[in-house]
Design a protein around this motif. Structure first.
Motif, PDB file in Angstrom:
ATOM      1  N   GLY C 109       0.833  -1.203   0.000  1.00  0.00           N
ATOM      2  CA  GLY C 109       0.000   0.000   0.000  1.00  0.00           C
ATOM      3  C   GLY C 109       0.861   1.243   0.000  1.00  0.00           C
ATOM      4  O   GLY C 109       0.568   2.231  -0.665  1.00  0.00           O
ATOM      5  N   ALA C 110       1.956   1.174   0.761  1.00  0.00           N
ATOM      6  CA  ALA C 110       2.858   2.322   0.827  1.00  0.00           C
ATOM      7  C   ALA C 110       3.432   2.614  -0.550  1.00  0.00           C
ATOM      8  O   ALA C 110       3.393   3.743  -1.027  1.00  0.00           O
ATOM      9  N   GLY C 113       0.436   3.123  -3.281  1.00  0.00           N
ATOM     10  CA  GLY C 113      -0.461   4.226  -2.971  1.00  0.00           C
ATOM     11  C   GLY C 113      -1.918   3.868  -3.187  1.00  0.00           C
ATOM     12  O   GLY C 113      -2.777   4.733  -3.159  1.00  0.00           O
ATOM     13  N   GLY C 151      -1.670   2.383   3.466  1.00  0.00           N
ATOM     14  CA  GLY C 151      -0.998   3.028   2.336  1.00  0.00           C
ATOM     15  C   GLY C 151      -1.508   4.426   2.046  1.00  0.00           C
ATOM     16  O   GLY C 151      -0.868   5.199   1.333  1.00  0.00           O
ATOM     17  N   ILE C 154       0.920   6.266   4.596  1.00  0.00           N
ATOM     18  CA  ILE C 154       2.349   6.148   4.322  1.00  0.00           C
ATOM     19  C   ILE C 154       2.606   6.578   2.883  1.00  0.00           C
ATOM     20  O   ILE C 154       1.992   6.067   1.963  1.00  0.00           O
ATOM     21  N   PRO C 156       4.250   7.400  -0.938  1.00  0.00           N
ATOM     22  CA  PRO C 156       3.439   8.450  -1.564  1.00  0.00           C
ATOM     23  C   PRO C 156       1.948   8.172  -1.438  1.00  0.00           C
ATOM     24  O   PRO C 156       1.543   7.005  -1.446  1.00  0.00           O
TER      25      PRO C 156
END
Ligand code: NA
Ligand code: NA
Lengths: 160, 308, 432
Positions: C109-110, C113, C151, C154, C156
C-alpha cells in the motif's frame, strides 16, 4: 450507431495513451531541464496541467463507457432484472442530462467566453479556449455513449 | 414589492481576512449600505473560496460573481494591454504611479476590460515587488547571475529575471516555502507584506528593495451583473469603491512599514541598492515593445513623471 | 443557508441510492442547488468551469504519476517479493501468517499508494494461504482490507495530495513525512489484534528461517522498497517537487519491472497507460465535481453555518474534535474518500484551526478517519475488492472486522489528541 460508438471508443483509447505518455515525458523533461541543463523550463508545468485537464475529461468519458465510475448499487441490486434495467435507464438519463446541460451547453458557453475576446494562458500564452474545449467535447462523447447504453437497456426490457 | 428588493453583490478575493484588501472590501460594503440606505449589500468571500484570481475573472464573465480583486498581472490574459503594468521600472515613484492610475492611462486601461465582458472599477495599492534571497547578498543585477529565482507564471516575469541574468523558475506559490527551504530556488520576489505574511522571511537572509515592478491590483466587476444595476445603484457603487480605495491606500502604507519592521526584527538584512544598474538592465526589454499598443502606453506613462 | 443545503443533500443521496455514479450525483446535485440562487446559463457554465478548473492544479499533477507507477509496480512481481520478505522477517511470531499479511499490505500500500491494489495483489495470495493453514477466511479478508488502508497515510499518497489542495496549501512534503508514524502505528495496532486473535484461536506458528534465507529475501525485496526512499528522500531534500517525484517513480518502476525483474513487457505499456488514464480520470472527475460542490456550499455559506453551529455546541475542544471524528466516520461509511476530503475539509478545518489544531495535524486525522471509511459498509471500495478476492460477503466480514476497527479507532484517537504523532517527524526535518 454501434459502429460509431466503437469507432469513437477506439479513438478515445489512442488519445488517452498518447496524452498519458506525453505527460510523463513533459514532467521528466522538467526535471532534466532544471538539473541536467541548468535551465529551468518555464512552460512544462503549465503544459502538463493542461494535459491533465484533457486526460481527466476524455478519460472520464472513457471510464463511463467501460462502466468504471464508482457508484452505489446495493439498493438497485435488490430489484428484479427488469427493475435493474429500468433503474439503469434512469441512471444513464441522469448522466446524459448532466453531460448535455453542464458539459455541452455550459462547456460551450465557457469556450465561447474565452474566445471572444481571446483569453491566453500565463506561461504558454496559448488560447484557454483550446484547453476548455475538452469540456463540451467529452460531454458530447458521454451523450453518445449514454444514448447507446439506454438503447441497449430498452431493447432488453421491451424485446428486440 | 420589486423596488424594496435588496441587491446583493457577491465579491471574492484570494487573500486572508487580515489583508488590507479584505479590510477595504469590508469598508466598501459599509459605505455602499450607507449610500444606498441599505438597498445594496456586498457579500465577501475571502481566501480563494470561490477560486483563484483567474477563475474568479472567468466567473465575472460567466455572471455568477459580481466583483473581485485581481492583480493586473493575472488580468493580462484577458486584457493584453494590462501587460504594461507588469513591465519593470515603468514608474519613477509612488506619486508617479498614482498620478498614472488616477489619470487617463489608468482609466483607459480600466475601460479596456469592457471588451472582455468586465467592468474595470478601480485600483488598489499592491506596492512594489523586490527580490528576496535565501543566501545571496544582491547589490546589483550581476549578483543574480545563474541564481534560480521563483517567478509568477508569466512570460514578462521570466524575461525580466533573465534581463537581470537570473534563471527564472516558475513554481506555484503554495510550494514556494518548501522550495526556498530546500534550495530548489535561491530566491523569489514579492512586496513587503506578502514577504512577511507568507513567512518566507524565516528562510531568507536578504531582502533587496530594488522595487523592480509595481503591479497594481484591479477591482473588476461582471458586466452582466453591473449592467443590471440602475444608474443610481452604479453611482452608489462607484462612490463606495472610491472610499474603499482611499482607505486601502492608507492601510497598505501602514502594512508595508509594519512588514519591513517585522522582517528586520526577525533578522533579515534589508538592502537598499542603487536602482540605476537594474533600470539599465531592462532597457532592451522595454525597447522590444516599441511601436505596439503597450509601447504607446509606456511612452504615455513616462511622460507623466513630473519629477523628471 | 436557507433551503439550498437541504436540496443539495437530498438530491445527492437520492441520486446516489439510484446508482447514479458518485461524481455525476455530486455534479447534478450541485447544478440543481445552484439554480436556486443563479440563473440557468451562468449556473451550468460555472459547474463546467469547476470541472476543468478543479483539476487545473500544480499539486494534483502528481496524481497521474503515482497512479501509473502503482500500476507498473502492481504487475512487476513486487507483491510476491514483499510477501516473501515479510514471511522471512516475522513469519515465526504468533499469528505469523496474519502478521505477514499486515506487513505485506502495508508495504505494498505504501509503494503503490492504492488500498484497492494492495487488497487484490496481497489478498489474492495471502487469504488462500491463511485459509490453508487453518485461519478463518473472513478474518483473513478483514485483516487484508484494514491493513491495505495504511498506504493512504504512508507516502506516496494521492489522498494526502488531494488534502493539500483542499486545505489551501499545506506542503505535500510535510504531509508525506507526517503520514509515516500514524500509518505505522495503525499497522502495529492491527498486528497486535492479529497476534491476540491467533493466540486465542490457537493458530499454528511457522518455524524461524535461517539468517541467510532472511537476508536473501530482504535483498530481493529491497529494490522495490527503495522506491519509497527515492521518492520521499527526493521530496524532503528538495531535489524535486512532489509532481517530479511522481515522474521519477514512473521511470524507476519502469526500469525495475521491465529491465530488472523482466515481468512487464514494453508491449504492455499502452494498455497500462490507458488504465492509468482511466483511473486518474475517475479520481479527477470526482475532484472536479466536488470542487463544484464546495463552490456552491461556500456561495450559500454552508461551511460557515456548520462551523458556527459546532462551536456553539460546546466549549470543550476535546468534545468538538470527538464530534468531528464521529461525523467523519459516518460520512466515510457512505462516501468515497476523495469527495469526502474535498467537501469536508473546508467545513471542518476552520473549526479545528479555531481549536488550535494545525492544518497538517488535521490532514492526518481526516485521512486516517476516512481510511476507516474505506473498510466500513455500505460504501467501501476496499471492502468490495476484499470480498471479491476472498469470495465471501460483506455481512460475513463484519464480525472479524470489529476488533480491527477498534484498533484503528484507538489509533485515530491517539492521532487526534496527541499532535506530536503527526508533527514530530515534519518538525524534525524542518518541514512543519
Ligand atoms: Na502510499
Ligand atoms: Na465506507
Amino acid at each position: 450507431m454501434n459502429s460509431v460508438t466503437s469507432h469513437v471508443e477506439s479513438l478515445l483509447k489512442k488519445l488517452l495513451v498518447a496524452l498519458s505518455a506525453l505527460i510523463v515525458v513533459m514532467v521528466t523533461w522538467q526535471v532534466i531541464s532544471r538539473y541536467v541543463l541548468q535551465a529551468p523550463s518555464s512552460v512544462t508545468e503549465e503544459a502538463a496541467r493542461f494535459l491533465l485537464i484533457w486526460i481527466s475529461l476524455f478519460g472520464a468519458a472513457y471510464a463511463y463507457q467501460t462502466g468504471s465510475h464508482l457508484g452505489l448499487d446495493i439498493l438497485v441490486n435488490k430489484l428484479s432484472t427488469k427493475g435493474q434495467a429500468v433503474a439503469g435507464i434512469f441512471s444513464h438519463l441522469c448522466v446524459v442530462g448532466f453531460a448535455l446541460n453542464v458539459m455541452v451547453f455550459g462547456g460551450f458557453s465557457l469556450v465561447d467566453l474565452t474566445m471572444t475576446p481571446i483569453q491566453t494562458s500565463a506561461a504558454l500564452e496559448i488560447k484557454m479556449g483550446y484547453v476548455y474545449f475538452a469540456v463540451p467535447l467529452s460531454g458530447l462523447i458521454i451523450v453518445l455513449f449514454g444514448i447507446n447504453k439506454i438503447k441497449q437497456l430498452a431493447s432488453q426490457i421491451w424485446g428486440q | 414589492g420589486g423596488e424594496q428588493q435588496k441587491v446583493v453583490l457577491r465579491m471574492g478575493h484570494t487573500l486572508d481576512t487580515e489583508h488590507s484588501v479584505h479590510k477595504a472590501m469590508v469598508h466598501m460594503a459599509e459605505r455602499l449600505q450607507h449610500y444606498s440606505n441599505g438597498e445594496m449589500d456586498v457579500v465577501i468571500y475571502p481566501s480563494a473560496q470561490l477560486g483563484n484570481e483567474r477563475e474568479m475573472v472567468e466567473l465575472l464573465q460567466i455572471g455568477s460573481l459580481a466583483m473581485t480583486k485581481v492583480s493586473a498581472a493575472t488580468i493580462e490574459g484577458f486584457v493584453p494591454e494590462m501587460k504594461v503594468f507588469s513591465l519593470p521600472y515603468i514608474f519613477q515613484s509612488r506619486e508617479h504611479r498614482w498620478r498614472v492610475l488616477n489619470g487617463d492611462v489608468g482609466q483607459n486601461l480600466l475601460n479596456e476590460t469592457q471588451k472582455a465582458h468586465l467592468v474595470g472599477l478601480g485600483y488598489y495599492d499592491a506596492g512594489s515587488r523586490s527580490f528576496y534571497m535565501t543566501d545571496t547578498r544582491v547589490k546589483e543585477p550581476k549578483d543574480l547571475t545563474g541564481k534560480k529565482i521563483r517567478v509568477m507564471e508569466s512570460q514578462t516575469a521570466v524575461k525580466m529575471v533573465q534581463a537581470f541574468s537570473g534563471a527564472a523558475t516558475p513554481i506555484s506559490f503554495g510550494e514556494l516555502y518548501a522550495a526556498l527551504q530546500q534550495g530548489v530556488v535561491d530566491g523569489a520576489e514579492n512586496n513587503p507584506p506578502s514577504f512577511y505574511l507568507s513567512r518566507h522571511y524565516e528562510i531568507s537572509k536578504y531582502y533587496i528593495l530594488n522595487e523592480h515592478t509595481s503591479v497594481p491590483d484591479v477591482i473588476v466587476g461582471s458586466a452582466h451583473v453591473y449592467n443590471n444595476l440602475t444608474e443610481q445603484q452604479q453611482l452608489w457603487l462607484k462612490k463606495a469603491i472610491q472610499d474603499s480605495v482611499e482607505y486601502q491606500k492608507q492601510l497598505w502604507l501602514e502594512g508595508e512599514l509594519q512588514a519591513l519592521a517585522e522582517v528586520k526584527k526577525a533578522g533579515v538584512e534589508v538592502i537598499y541598492p542603487d536602482k540605476t544598474p537594474f533600470i539599465n538592465a531592462v532597457q532592451d526589454f522595454h525597447a522590444t515593445f516599441k511601436g505596439t499598443r503597450i509601447g504607446q502606453y509606456l511612452e504615455q506613462i513616462a511622460s507623466m513623471n513630473e519629477g523628471k | 443557508m436557507d433551503y439550498s443545503g437541504l436540496v443539495l443533500v437530498i438530491t445527492f443521496f437520492a441520486l446516489l441510492l439510484l446508482n447514479v455514479p458518485i461524481s455525476f450525483s455530486i455534479g447534478i446535485a450541485t447544478a440543481v442547488t445552484m439554480l436556486f440562487t443563479i440563473d440557468f446559463a451562468p449556473a451550468v457554465t460555472t459547474v463546467a468551469q469547476r470541472l476543468a478548473g478543479g483539476v487545473n492544479s500544480f499539486v494534483l499533477l502528481a496524481i497521474p504519476f503515482f497512479v501509473l507507477s502503482g500500476l507498473i509496480m502492481g504487475r512487476g512481481g513486487i507483491a510476491k517479493r514483499l510477501i516473501e520478505c515479510a514471511m522471512a522477517l516475522i513469519g515465526f511470531l504468533p499469528g505469523g501468517l496474519a502478521l505477514v499479511n499486515v506487513m505485506s499490505c502495508t508495504l505494498f500500500g505504501a509503494i503503490s499508494g492504492s488500498a484497492v491494489a494492495a487488497t487484490s495483489a496481497i489478498g489474492s495470495f495471502m487469504i488462500p494461504q491463511m485459509e490453508k493453514n487453518g485461519y478463518d477466511k473472513n478474518f483473513a479478508a478483514a485483516v487484508t482490507c484494514t491493513s491495505a488502508t495504511t498506504g493512504m497515510l504512508i507516502p506516496p499518497s494521492n489522498i494526502l495530495i488531494i488534502y493539500a489542495v483542499a486545505s489551501g496549501g499545506v506542503s505535500i512534503a510535510a504531509l508525506f513525512v507526517a503520514g509515516y508514524l500514524p500509518g505505522i502505528l495503525v499497522a502495529l495496532a492491527l498486528m497486535l489484534v492479529c497476534a491476540g486473535y491467533a493466540k486465542a484461536k490457537g493458530y499454528p506458528t511457522a518455524a524461524r528461517l535461517p539468517f541467510s534465507v532472511v537476508f536473501e529475501k530482504v535483498k530481493a525485496a529491497l529494490p522495490s522498497l527503495l522506491l519509497i526512499f527515492i521518492v520521499i528522500g527526493g521530496i524532503i531534500s528538495g531535489v524535486f517537487t512532489a509532481t517530479e517525484a511522481g515522474a521519477i517513480a514512473v521511470i524507476y518502476s519502469l526500469i525495475l519491472s521491465v529491465i530488472v525483474y523482466k515481468e512487464v513487457k514494453m508491449s504492455e505499456m499502452s494498455e497500462i497507460l490507458l488504465k492509468s488514464a482511466e483511473t486518474t480520470a475517475i479520481v479527477m472527475l470526482l475532484i472536479g465535481a466536488s470542487s463544484a460542490m464546495s463552490w456552491i456550499m461556500s456561495y450559500v455559506n454552508i461551511p460557515q453555518a456548520i462551523s458556527e453551529f459546532l462551536l456553539t455546541l460546546s466549549e470543550n475542544p476535546l468534545l468538538i474534535l470527538l464530534l468531528i471524528n464521529i461525523c467523519l466516520l459516518v460520512i466515510g461509511a457512505f462516501m468515497d474518500m476523495t469527495p469526502a476530503v474535498l467537501i469536508f475539509t473546508p467545513i471542518f478545518l476552520p473549526v479545528a484551526e479555531a481549536l488550535g489544531m494545525s492544518p497538517l495535524h488535521f490532514g492526518i486525522m481526516i485521512v486516517l478517519n476516512l481510511s476507516i471509511g474505506l473498510v466500513s459498509p455500505p460504501v467501501g471500495s476496499v471492502l468490495f475488492v476484499g470480498c471479491a478476492v476472498a469470495k465471501t460477503s460483506i455481512e460475513k466480514l463484519i464480525r472479524p472486522l470489529i476488533p480491527l476497527y477498534m484498533a484503528m479507532i484507538v489509533v485515530l484517537m491517539l492521532v487526534t489528541y496527541v499532535p506530536a504523532i503527526s508533527e514530530f517527524l515534519p518538525n524534525l526535518f524542518g518541514l512543519g
